[in-house]
Design an enzyme around this catalytic site. Structure first.
Site, PDB file in Angstrom:
ATOM      1  N   ARG A 223       0.818  -1.219   0.000  1.00  0.00           N
ATOM      2  CA  ARG A 223       0.000   0.000   0.000  1.00  0.00           C
ATOM      3  C   ARG A 223       0.847   1.263   0.000  1.00  0.00           C
ATOM      4  O   ARG A 223       0.381   2.325  -0.407  1.00  0.00           O
ATOM      5  CB  ARG A 223      -0.948  -0.002   1.194  1.00  0.00           C
ATOM      6  CG  ARG A 223      -1.942  -1.153   1.187  1.00  0.00           C
ATOM      7  CD  ARG A 223      -2.790  -1.189  -0.073  1.00  0.00           C
ATOM      8  NE  ARG A 223      -3.708  -2.340  -0.080  1.00  0.00           N
ATOM      9  CZ  ARG A 223      -4.494  -2.637  -1.099  1.00  0.00           C
ATOM     10  NH1 ARG A 223      -4.469  -1.925  -2.220  1.00  0.00           N
ATOM     11  NH2 ARG A 223      -5.290  -3.678  -1.036  1.00  0.00           N
ATOM     12  N   GLU A 329      -8.749   6.112  -9.141  1.00  0.00           N
ATOM     13  CA  GLU A 329      -7.595   5.616  -8.376  1.00  0.00           C
ATOM     14  C   GLU A 329      -6.702   6.827  -8.106  1.00  0.00           C
ATOM     15  O   GLU A 329      -6.469   7.635  -9.009  1.00  0.00           O
ATOM     16  CB  GLU A 329      -6.853   4.534  -9.176  1.00  0.00           C
ATOM     17  CG  GLU A 329      -5.627   3.962  -8.464  1.00  0.00           C
ATOM     18  CD  GLU A 329      -4.988   2.758  -9.199  1.00  0.00           C
ATOM     19  OE1 GLU A 329      -5.728   1.847  -9.636  1.00  0.00           O
ATOM     20  OE2 GLU A 329      -3.751   2.758  -9.341  1.00  0.00           O
TER      21      GLU A 329
HETATM   22  C1  3EB Z   1      -6.375  -2.049  -5.580  1.00  0.00           C
HETATM   23  O1  3EB Z   1      -6.242  -1.515  -4.473  1.00  0.00           O
HETATM   24  C2  3EB Z   1      -6.596  -1.141  -6.743  1.00  0.00           C
HETATM   25  O2  3EB Z   1      -1.643  -4.058  -9.469  1.00  0.00           O
HETATM   26  O3  3EB Z   1       0.046  -2.724  -9.116  1.00  0.00           O
HETATM   27  C3  3EB Z   1      -3.762  -0.192  -7.155  1.00  0.00           C
HETATM   28  C4  3EB Z   1      -2.374  -0.032  -7.122  1.00  0.00           C
HETATM   29  C5  3EB Z   1      -4.296  -1.279  -7.826  1.00  0.00           C
HETATM   30  C6  3EB Z   1      -1.537  -0.954  -7.749  1.00  0.00           C
HETATM   31  C7  3EB Z   1      -1.158  -3.005  -9.045  1.00  0.00           C
HETATM   32  C8  3EB Z   1      -3.444  -2.202  -8.453  1.00  0.00           C
HETATM   33  C9  3EB Z   1      -2.073  -2.032  -8.410  1.00  0.00           C
HETATM   34  O4  3EB Z   1      -6.378  -3.278  -5.741  1.00  0.00           O
HETATM   35  C10 3EB Z   1      -5.780  -1.479  -7.914  1.00  0.00           C
END
Ligand code: 3EB
Length: 343
Positions: A223, A329
């Site tokens: 995250r 996003e």
């Molecule tokens: C999520 O939280 C939303 O596959 O590298 C956000 C950040 C998301 C990175 C990635 C995917 C990715 O799942 C999607």
């Protein structure tokens, strides 16, 4: 010292590359307007995404102290200083030797990451801090799977084959967005000689623990990542969406999705504050916002300004997001001075 500037492409030449803080890597958005840059120019990642109508086309320009070294390692264009490396790699699915059994996008993801890891290991910046992934036609289907899911297989294969963990504290922060269907897979990153610490969000299941409903292999990202670099603390908050636990919330409601996303970013920021980034606030961050429907941007901007202030630094882009029901996003970067040191 790492600096982040949001600049019109035309201002890149004059503004950022001061002698003391030369440009180190740039992401530009929209159709490629320049040909090959000079050999002394930093790597430029051209992302085929446009801002919503009325928004300026800004570049994301990273600068840092020299001396810098630059070069090409396989398909990877890179630039590095004493501690950090900016790298960018593009792989065209259709240019890959046809592997009969592996879907081309999955193979492109594996190749892009394998080349990136090869460059990072060869150049001595083995720790991936932050990755941006732009996947052509991310919500389309190929070989019976959503293309984002194919990308996740190839990415995870490359992490494992190159000795990287796919869970835990060394997993990088990332964003994953769409790009035009005819664009190459584009991956750009910031890597480090020193390890960073991954941060997870107590409101969300770690993405690497998502259940199989979201694809045969979990996405490989954390995250956020937090690292000290010279006299700074660097916080890279991943692309963040309206997900609580592992489920999408507020399908069809962009204002609620934006507020949920900002609650998630705030929760990640609180984790970072507890781990050394005390005093960093939402108003201190640089943001990038990926909007599925350009017409939603004014609503999203109003929510972001409410949370981070009217003067919030932001690049907005129209892009597909990696779940069909996600409308927005948001990613964020914090570069916090610490008290001592000058590197
Ligand atoms: C999520 O939280 C939303 O596959 O590298 C956000 C950040 C998301 C990175 C990635 C995917 C990715 O799942 C999607």
């Amino acid at each position: 010292m790492l600096q982040l500037h949001y600049l019109p492409a035309g201002a890149l030449a004059q503004a950022a590359p001061s002698a003391s803080f030369p440009l180190f890597g740039v992401a530009c958005f929209g159709p490629q307007t320049q040909g090959d840059m000079s050999p002394t120019a930093p790597p430029v990642a051209w992302v085929q995404l446009e801002p919503p109508a009325g928004e300026p086309a800004l570049c994301e320009a990273w600068s840092t102290q020299g001396p810098l070294q630059r070069g090409q390692h396989g398909r990877v264009q890179w630039c590095g200083n004493a501690g950090l490396l900016f790298g960018a790699v593009q792989v065209h699915e259709r240019a890959l030797a046809q592997a009969e059994t592996v879907p081309p996008l999955q193979e492109a993801a594996r190749v892009a990451y394998a080349e990136l890891f090869g460059a990072l290991d060869g150049l001595g910046y083995p720790h991936l801090l932050r990755v941006w992934n732009h996947v052509p036609d991310i919500n389309g289907m190929s070989h019976g799977l959503e293309r984002y899911r194919l990308f996740n297989i190839g990415r995870q294969d490359a992490f494992l084959a190159n000795g990287r963990n796919v869970v835990g504290a060394s997993v990088p922060a990332a964003s994953a967005l769409g790009a035009a269907a005819n664009a190459p897979l584009l991956v750009y990153c910031i890597a480090s000689r020193q390890p960073a610490a991954a941060i997870e969000n107590p409101r969300q299941l770690s993405a690497y623990d998502y259940p199989q409903d979201y694809g045969p292999r979990s996405p490989t990202f954390s995250r956020a990542s937090l690292v000290s670099f010279g006299s700074q603390r660097l916080l890279f908050i991943s692309g963040t969406a309206s997900i609580v636990g592992h489920r999408t919330l507020h399908a069809g409601d962009v204002a609620e999705q934006t507020r949920e996303t900002l609650r998630n970013i705030d929760a990640v920021l609180q984790q970072a504050q507890a781990r050394g980034a005390a005093g960093m606030t939402l108003a201190d961050l640089h943001y990038k916002v990926y909007v599925r429907h350009a017409a939603d941007w004014p609503v999203i901007r109003a929510e972001l300004q409410r949370a981070a202030g009217a003067a919030v630094r932001v690049i907005a882009l129209q892009a597909d997001v990696c779940r069909m029901d996600l409308l927005v996003e948001i990613e964020a970067t914090g570069l916090q001075p610490t008290s001592q040191g000058t590197s």
